[in-house]
Motif scaffolding. Structure first.
Motif, PDB file in Angstrom:
ATOM      1  N   SER A  66      54.814 -24.644 -41.627  1.00  0.00           N
ATOM      2  CA  SER A  66      54.325 -25.386 -42.786  1.00  0.00           C
ATOM      3  C   SER A  66      52.920 -25.951 -42.568  1.00  0.00           C
ATOM      4  CB  SER A  66      55.282 -26.525 -43.110  1.00  0.00           C
ATOM      5  OG  SER A  66      55.247 -27.483 -42.071  1.00  0.00           O
ATOM      6  N   GLY A  67      52.271 -25.622 -41.444  1.00  0.00           N
ATOM      7  CA  GLY A  67      50.904 -26.096 -41.244  1.00  0.00           C
ATOM      8  C   GLY A  67      50.615 -26.441 -39.795  1.00  0.00           C
ATOM      9  N   GLY A  68      49.449 -27.026 -39.584  1.00  0.00           N
ATOM     10  CA  GLY A  68      49.002 -27.357 -38.233  1.00  0.00           C
ATOM     11  C   GLY A  68      49.928 -28.347 -37.543  1.00  0.00           C
ATOM     12  N   SER A  69      50.390 -29.348 -38.269  1.00  0.00           N
ATOM     13  CA  SER A  69      51.242 -30.369 -37.651  1.00  0.00           C
ATOM     14  C   SER A  69      52.535 -29.748 -37.150  1.00  0.00           C
ATOM     15  CB  SER A  69      51.577 -31.489 -38.644  1.00  0.00           C
ATOM     16  OG  SER A  69      50.391 -32.105 -39.088  1.00  0.00           O
ATOM     17  N   GLU A  70      53.154 -28.918 -37.979  1.00  0.00           N
ATOM     18  CA  GLU A  70      54.405 -28.304 -37.540  1.00  0.00           C
ATOM     19  C   GLU A  70      54.165 -27.353 -36.366  1.00  0.00           C
ATOM     20  OE1 GLU A  70      56.968 -26.265 -40.443  1.00  0.00           O
ATOM     21  OE2 GLU A  70      57.945 -25.304 -38.750  1.00  0.00           O
ATOM     22  N   GLU A  96      43.148 -36.004 -28.750  1.00  0.00           N
ATOM     23  CA  GLU A  96      43.904 -35.033 -29.546  1.00  0.00           C
ATOM     24  C   GLU A  96      44.175 -35.537 -30.966  1.00  0.00           C
ATOM     25  OE1 GLU A  96      44.892 -31.845 -28.397  1.00  0.00           O
ATOM     26  OE2 GLU A  96      43.527 -32.417 -26.801  1.00  0.00           O
ATOM     27  N   HIS A  97      44.420 -34.590 -31.851  1.00  0.00           N
ATOM     28  CA  HIS A  97      44.854 -34.898 -33.221  1.00  0.00           C
ATOM     29  C   HIS A  97      46.204 -35.613 -33.161  1.00  0.00           C
ATOM     30  CE1 HIS A  97      46.442 -34.051 -37.269  1.00  0.00           C
ATOM     31  NE2 HIS A  97      45.170 -33.982 -37.636  1.00  0.00           N
ATOM     32  N   PRO A  98      46.480 -36.520 -34.131  1.00  0.00           N
ATOM     33  CA  PRO A  98      47.773 -37.219 -34.129  1.00  0.00           C
ATOM     34  C   PRO A  98      48.984 -36.281 -34.062  1.00  0.00           C
ATOM     35  CG  PRO A  98      46.318 -38.183 -35.766  1.00  0.00           C
ATOM     36  CD  PRO A  98      45.587 -37.009 -35.182  1.00  0.00           C
ATOM     37  N   ALA A  99      48.870 -35.071 -34.580  1.00  0.00           N
ATOM     38  CA  ALA A  99      50.008 -34.138 -34.545  1.00  0.00           C
ATOM     39  C   ALA A  99      50.387 -33.786 -33.110  1.00  0.00           C
ATOM     40  CB  ALA A  99      49.688 -32.870 -35.336  1.00  0.00           C
ATOM     41  N   VAL A 100      49.422 -33.836 -32.215  1.00  0.00           N
ATOM     42  CA  VAL A 100      49.695 -33.610 -30.788  1.00  0.00           C
ATOM     43  C   VAL A 100      50.005 -34.946 -30.105  1.00  0.00           C
ATOM     44  CG1 VAL A 100      48.598 -32.956 -28.595  1.00  0.00           C
ATOM     45  CG2 VAL A 100      48.370 -31.483 -30.607  1.00  0.00           C
ATOM     46  N   ILE A 143      45.588 -28.947 -24.897  1.00  0.00           N
ATOM     47  CA  ILE A 143      44.243 -29.492 -25.116  1.00  0.00           C
ATOM     48  C   ILE A 143      43.623 -28.758 -26.297  1.00  0.00           C
ATOM     49  CG2 ILE A 143      41.910 -29.709 -24.141  1.00  0.00           C
ATOM     50  CD1 ILE A 143      43.246 -30.208 -21.428  1.00  0.00           C
ATOM     51  N   MET A 144      43.099 -29.519 -27.244  1.00  0.00           N
ATOM     52  CA  MET A 144      42.593 -28.921 -28.483  1.00  0.00           C
ATOM     53  C   MET A 144      41.346 -28.074 -28.246  1.00  0.00           C
ATOM     54  SD  MET A 144      41.114 -32.465 -30.126  1.00  0.00           S
ATOM     55  CE  MET A 144      41.626 -32.040 -31.751  1.00  0.00           C
ATOM     56  N   HIS A 145      41.143 -27.087 -29.107  1.00  0.00           N
ATOM     57  CA  HIS A 145      39.952 -26.245 -28.993  1.00  0.00           C
ATOM     58  C   HIS A 145      38.727 -27.030 -29.468  1.00  0.00           C
ATOM     59  CE1 HIS A 145      38.071 -21.989 -29.729  1.00  0.00           C
ATOM     60  NE2 HIS A 145      37.517 -22.631 -28.732  1.00  0.00           N
ATOM     61  N   VAL A 175      43.129 -25.553 -34.966  1.00  0.00           N
ATOM     62  CA  VAL A 175      43.053 -25.744 -36.419  1.00  0.00           C
ATOM     63  C   VAL A 175      41.597 -25.875 -36.885  1.00  0.00           C
ATOM     64  CG1 VAL A 175      43.620 -27.338 -38.297  1.00  0.00           C
ATOM     65  CG2 VAL A 175      45.381 -26.687 -36.657  1.00  0.00           C
ATOM     66  N   GLN A 176      40.785 -26.627 -36.140  1.00  0.00           N
ATOM     67  CA  GLN A 176      39.399 -26.830 -36.578  1.00  0.00           C
ATOM     68  C   GLN A 176      38.466 -25.700 -36.154  1.00  0.00           C
ATOM     69  OE1 GLN A 176      38.042 -29.094 -38.607  1.00  0.00           O
ATOM     70  NE2 GLN A 176      39.860 -30.382 -38.849  1.00  0.00           N
ATOM     71  N   SER A 177      38.746 -25.079 -35.044  1.00  0.00           N
ATOM     72  CA  SER A 177      37.819 -24.054 -34.554  1.00  0.00           C
ATOM     73  C   SER A 177      38.005 -22.726 -35.290  1.00  0.00           C
ATOM     74  CB  SER A 177      38.035 -23.825 -33.053  1.00  0.00           C
ATOM     75  OG  SER A 177      39.389 -23.493 -32.790  1.00  0.00           O
ATOM     76  N   LEU A 195      47.457 -22.911 -35.864  1.00  0.00           N
ATOM     77  CA  LEU A 195      46.516 -22.662 -36.963  1.00  0.00           C
ATOM     78  C   LEU A 195      47.009 -23.358 -38.225  1.00  0.00           C
ATOM     79  CD1 LEU A 195      46.110 -18.774 -36.621  1.00  0.00           C
ATOM     80  CD2 LEU A 195      44.513 -20.515 -35.786  1.00  0.00           C
ATOM     81  N   SER A 196      46.077 -23.684 -39.106  1.00  0.00           N
ATOM     82  CA  SER A 196      46.443 -24.250 -40.404  1.00  0.00           C
ATOM     83  C   SER A 196      45.628 -23.570 -41.492  1.00  0.00           C
ATOM     84  CB  SER A 196      46.176 -25.755 -40.413  1.00  0.00           C
ATOM     85  OG  SER A 196      46.403 -26.273 -41.702  1.00  0.00           O
ATOM     86  N   SER A 197      46.254 -23.339 -42.625  1.00  0.00           N
ATOM     87  CA  SER A 197      45.600 -22.606 -43.708  1.00  0.00           C
ATOM     88  C   SER A 197      44.592 -23.445 -44.497  1.00  0.00           C
ATOM     89  CB  SER A 197      46.696 -22.055 -44.636  1.00  0.00           C
ATOM     90  OG  SER A 197      46.249 -21.846 -45.924  1.00  0.00           O
ATOM     91  N   HIS A 198      44.929 -24.719 -44.724  1.00  0.00           N
ATOM     92  CA  HIS A 198      44.106 -25.480 -45.677  1.00  0.00           C
ATOM     93  C   HIS A 198      42.762 -25.948 -45.118  1.00  0.00           C
ATOM     94  CE1 HIS A 198      44.722 -29.860 -44.627  1.00  0.00           C
ATOM     95  NE2 HIS A 198      45.729 -29.351 -43.950  1.00  0.00           N
ATOM     96  N   LYS A 199      42.484 -25.653 -43.831  1.00  0.00           N
ATOM     97  CA  LYS A 199      41.174 -25.977 -43.286  1.00  0.00           C
ATOM     98  C   LYS A 199      40.216 -24.788 -43.402  1.00  0.00           C
ATOM     99  CE  LYS A 199      42.821 -30.000 -41.879  1.00  0.00           C
ATOM    100  NZ  LYS A 199      43.121 -30.521 -40.551  1.00  0.00           N
TER     101      LYS A 199
HETATM  102  C1  LIG Z   1      44.258 -30.897 -39.945  1.00  0.00           C
HETATM  103  C2  LIG Z   1      44.605 -30.778 -38.529  1.00  0.00           C
HETATM  104  C3  LIG Z   1      45.941 -30.665 -38.118  1.00  0.00           C
HETATM  105  C4  LIG Z   1      47.096 -30.750 -39.075  1.00  0.00           C
HETATM  106  O1  LIG Z   1      47.198 -29.626 -39.895  1.00  0.00           O
HETATM  107  P1  LIG Z   1      48.077 -29.720 -41.240  1.00  0.00           P
HETATM  108  O2  LIG Z   1      48.107 -28.328 -41.740  1.00  0.00           O
HETATM  109  O3  LIG Z   1      47.374 -30.674 -42.155  1.00  0.00           O
HETATM  110  O4  LIG Z   1      49.432 -30.229 -40.833  1.00  0.00           O
HETATM  111  C5  LIG Z   1      46.194 -30.503 -36.781  1.00  0.00           C
HETATM  112  N1  LIG Z   1      45.193 -30.464 -35.883  1.00  0.00           N
HETATM  113  C6  LIG Z   1      43.907 -30.566 -36.229  1.00  0.00           C
HETATM  114  C7  LIG Z   1      42.851 -30.487 -35.190  1.00  0.00           C
HETATM  115  C8  LIG Z   1      43.571 -30.745 -37.564  1.00  0.00           C
HETATM  116  O5  LIG Z   1      42.285 -30.873 -37.901  1.00  0.00           O
END
Ligand SMILES: *Cc1c(COP(=O)(O)O)cnc(C)c1O
Length: 402
Positions: A66-70, A96-100, A143-145, A175-177, A195-199
């Motif tokens: 369902s996205g980057g967080s999941e 790190e992003h809060p999702a991590v 570790i995030m990219h 997700v950002q790179s 990976l996330s689609s909406h970015k």
């Molecule tokens: C936006 C983002 C996420 C979360 O992605 P969602 O699809 O919004 O859940 C995770 N990590 C990074 C680095 C992000 O920028």
């Protein structure tokens, strides 16, 4: 003018058109055997191929989420639960992003140990620190990219090499790179990648996790066994089709967009730093995404800056406290060693290849104006003060203190 593409992006026209048939005409459940079901299944297969191609993976290494967080949750918890008997130690960075970050906080409550590597003043971890943090119990490095607030890029290839040498699984949040710089799972030496689609100008609520062949994760969502049993639930077919189209578009245009965006970025940095007194760049000058800049301006408040810029038609974001859900100043900017007062005066500008033409001179004039107005009202501002900046070496010729 929308300048907050690190928060989310607009779905592109091409992506939207690709998705449309899957809401009504092709609405079948991909797990069914009759023709409209098979047609959805075909769309799913083709989409998986497109996402895999975009990161140099095999389609059977892609799990839709369902996205980057999941994806981050699945990678980290899924691996930690699977390897609990082997060890309970995880290494990450402190930006790190809060999702991590919050996934790891959750695991700490379940008796996992987490090491948080510091970053230097430019936002990059030190490889030596990573080597020193590894123990016999280390099961995962995450570790995030590229960082979502400051845009800095970590040495992922090198981290991945060290992880391999030590037989430790390596996850990166890309997700950002992704879509901004080359993301190739082979070159990066990663085992898991989010990976996330909406970015990337795709729809919200869809993403993917790359899982290198041979790596097993404990599922977090149990059910009908979709996605090889790793992520149950009827697939979001229209979202996945849109995401795959967005992947195809960013891959095709990667070099062109990099040139275009990085030249705008560099001109923007030079002009802001040379026009506005006591302005600084947050994060490494060179090891950064082509589309993200983060400034700080002494003696002003980010919230006021955001609101005044909005009134002029520019939407951007700040690491200042009140703009976050937690009322805490940005932990990422704080991790750079910045004074909390300075964190409040930060501004993130993030562009998209889809952004309409951005008039840099006009923008710099407006922001310069807004910053001066805010400083006139600020009890913290004193023109004669020699503010203690730590990044003067990054200024271009115009800096009055260099
Ligand atoms: C936006 C983002 C996420 C979360 O992605 P969602 O699809 O919004 O859940 C995770 N990590 C990074 C680095 C992000 O920028």
């Amino acid at each position: 003018m929308y300048l907050d593409n690190s928060a989310t992006t607009q779905v592109s026209e091409e992506v939207l058109n690709e998705m449309k048939p899957y809401f009504r005409k092709e609405f079948g459940n991909p797990s069914t055997l009759y023709s409209i079901g098979r047609s959805s299944k075909n769309a799913l297969d083709q989409s998986r191929q497109k996402v895999a191609d975009a990161i140099n993976a095999n389609p059977d290494e892609i799990i839709f989420t369902s996205g980057g967080s999941e994806s981050d949750n699945l990678a980290i918890k899924g691996l930690a639960f699977k390897l609990r008997k082997k060890g309970n130690h995880i290494i990450t960075s402190n930006i790190e992003h809060p999702a991590v970050k919050n996934t790891l906080k959750f695991l700490e409550n379940l008796d996992y140990n987490v090491s948080y590597l510091p970053v230097d003043e430019n936002g990059i971890i030190k490889i030596e620190d990573l080597k020193n943090a590894i123990t016999d119990d280390t099961i995962l490095i995450t570790i995030m990219h590229a960082n979502n607030e400051i845009g800095t890029i970590q040495p992922i290839e090198e981290i991945g090499k060290i992880a391999r040498e030590n037989n430790i699984i390596f996850h990166t949040d890309a997700v950002q790179s992704f879509g901004k710089i080359d993301v190739d799972v082979e070159k990066l030496n990663v085992d898991l990648l989010s990976l996330s689609s909406h970015k990337i100008n795709g729809p919200k609520g869809v993403g993917a996790l790359y899982i290198k062949k041979g790596i097993r994760l404990e599922p977090l969502i149990h059910g009908g066994g979709q996605e090889k049993g790793i992520r149950s639930g009827t697939e979001n077919v229209p979202g996945i089709v849109g995401f795959a189209k967005a992947c195809e578009i960013v891959s095709k245009n990667l070099d062109k967009n990099y040139k275009k965006l990085s030249s705008i970025r560099d001109e923007l940095i030079d002009k802001v730093l040379s026009t506005i007194p006591e302005s600084y760049l947050n994060g490494d000058r060179n090891r950064r995404l082509p589309n993200v800049v983060n400034f700080r301006f002494k003696a002003i408040e980010g919230e006021s800056l955001i609101l005044l810029l909005d009134a002029k038609g520019y939407q951007a974001s700040t690491g200042s406290a009140c703009s976050s859900n937690t009322l805490e100043a940005s932990p990422v900017l704080t991790a750079l060693g910045l004074d909390p007062v300075d964190v409040h005066g930060s501004l993130r500008i993030s562009l998209s290849p889809e952004s309409e033409e951005f008039n840099i001179d006009e923008f710099v004039e407006i922001i310069s104006d807004v910053v001066s107005r805010l400083r006139e009202m600020s009890p913290l501002w004193n023109e004669d003060t020699d503010y203690e900046g730590i990044m003067c070496s990054q200024h271009s010729d115009g800096c009055r203190r260099c």
